[in-house]
Design an enzyme around this catalytic site. Structure first.
Site: not given
Ligand code: DHB
Length: 388
Positions: A72, A200, A290, A294, A382
């Site tokens: 991506h 997001y 999450p 990371k 990111y």
């Molecule tokens: C996923 C989990 C995340 O915490 C994130 O920021 C992006 C993707 C995932 O499980 O695909």
């Protein structure tokens, strides 16, 4: 048993450490409390920073990832009923790879075994000893027998609840911690992705995240109570809530939900990451919330630094990189902590916050959507900060 490095834990940190050491001609044995099937099924995030995806490919463990993953160039942030794209490729010239952590674990286990590596699954009573002196060892029971691994160094890669960090005297370790007043309800569903990249979403009912695993498997998360009972969320309620929080911008393709979990949110760092001849790496030393995914990337960064330090030691007895291991890792760990905390705070509703804070969050989201400088800072973090 004897190996130059004894590793506790067959998650991403322990497996990658063993793999990198093998490539440097250094022997290791991995001691794991769980079964191989458990390790391979443990579902986590699925987002790999560019340098980490490159490392998987360059070290010969990225062939399936290259075939099956999705690369991506950006993400969408959603608020006030609209989506705004952050273009990583344009802003910082890098991309991210979408590939489940458990797939990386499967690939690493297969590669270690193909390379003759030793992973002992289903071990019990695992203890680490003697790491303050010159002869550390790992003792455990395996196949009904008491066993031990004599080694020069221990890799403490056994996660947040593991024995390695808890074997360090409390007065030798400083802990920095923050808990969050919410969790994530996560689902895996057999349905078509709703967008070509992750979303997001900020919403007055709480955060939502759209992610994916393949063209037919999607992953969604909803901000929920920290002790939420997933059974109180029938499938239709989850889909309706996701559609609402994604701001009405999309009609979701719905399908069977094949997994439903509630994830806790925590920020945690234990310093230092080295105690004598034991080196903590990954979740045993630090946990991030999450948002931004990371966790595995940080584990890979730790063990890359550690494998280089151990290789330098065996090459010519140099201890400089071993001595600087903890400081080198922690500088990057704290930047990832800051980013994960920032993204979490930006996107979630905190019960103690006021209408002022909601306005502030919306202003910050608008700033990200309209300022190249703001978007670039998000993008740089990111896709992954450089490894020293
Ligand atoms: C996923 C989990 C995340 O915490 C994130 O920021 C992006 C993707 C995932 O499980 O695909």
């Amino acid at each position: 048993m004897r190996a130059q490095v004894g590793i506790v834990g067959a998650g991403p940190a322990g497996l990658m450490l063993s793999h990198l050491l093998h490539r440097a001609g250094i022997s290791s044995i991995i001691i794991e409390a769980r079964s191989r099937a458990y390790c391979e099924a443990r579902i986590r995030a699925g987002l790999i920073e560019q340098w980490a995806a490159d490392m998987l490919v360059e070290t010969g463990v990225g062939a399936r990832m290259k075939r099956e993953s999705m690369v991506h160039d950006g993400i969408y942030i959603g608020f006030n009923g609209a989506l705004h794209r952050i273009d990583f490729k344009k802003l910082v010239g890098k991309r991210v790879t979408i590939y489940g952590q458990q797939e990386v674990v499967k690939d690493l286990i297969a590669k270690r075994i193909a390379d003759g590596g030793q992973i002992l699954f289903d071990c019990s009573d695992v203890r680490v000893r003697g790491f303050d002196g010159k002869a550390p060892k790992i003792t455990f029971r395996h196949g009904g027998k008491a066993e031990e691994v004599d080694c020069d160094f221990i890799g403490g890669c056994d996660g947040f609840h593991g024995v390695c960090r808890s074997s360090i005297p409390a007065n030798a370790i400083s802990v920095y911690e923050r808990e969050y007043p919410f969790g994530w309800l996560g689902i895996l569903a057999e349905a078509k992705p709703v967008a070509d990249e992750l979303i997001y979403a900020y919403h007055q009912r709480g955060f939502a995240l759209f992610s994916m695993r393949s063209p037919n498997l999607v992953r969604y998360y909803l901000q929920c109570a920290p002790d939420e009972n997933p059974d109180k969320w029938p499938d239709h309620k989850i889909w309706d809530e996701l559609e609402t929080r994604l701001g009405g911008t999309k009609v979701l393709s719905r399908g069977p939900i094949v997994e439903k979990i509630v994830a806790q949110m925590r920020s945690f760092v234990a310093e230092p990451m080295r105690h004598g001849r034991m080196f903590l790496a990954g979740d045993s030393a630090h946990i991030v919330p999450p948002t931004g995914a990371k966790g595995m990337n940080l584990a890979f960064a730790d063990v890359l630094v550690l494998s280089r330090a151990i290789a330098a030691f065996y090459r010519n007895g140099a201890t400089g990189l071993l001595d600087s291991y903890s400081d080198t890792c922690l500088r990057r760990v704290w930047k990832a902590q800051r980013f994960s905390w920032w993204m979490t705070r930006l996107m979630h509703l905190f019960p103690e916050e006021t209408p002022f804070d909601r306005r502030r969050q919306l202003a910050e989201l608008d700033y990200l959507a309209s300022s190249e400088a703001a978007a670039k800072s998000l993008a740089e973090n990111y896709v992954g900060l450089p490894i020293d």
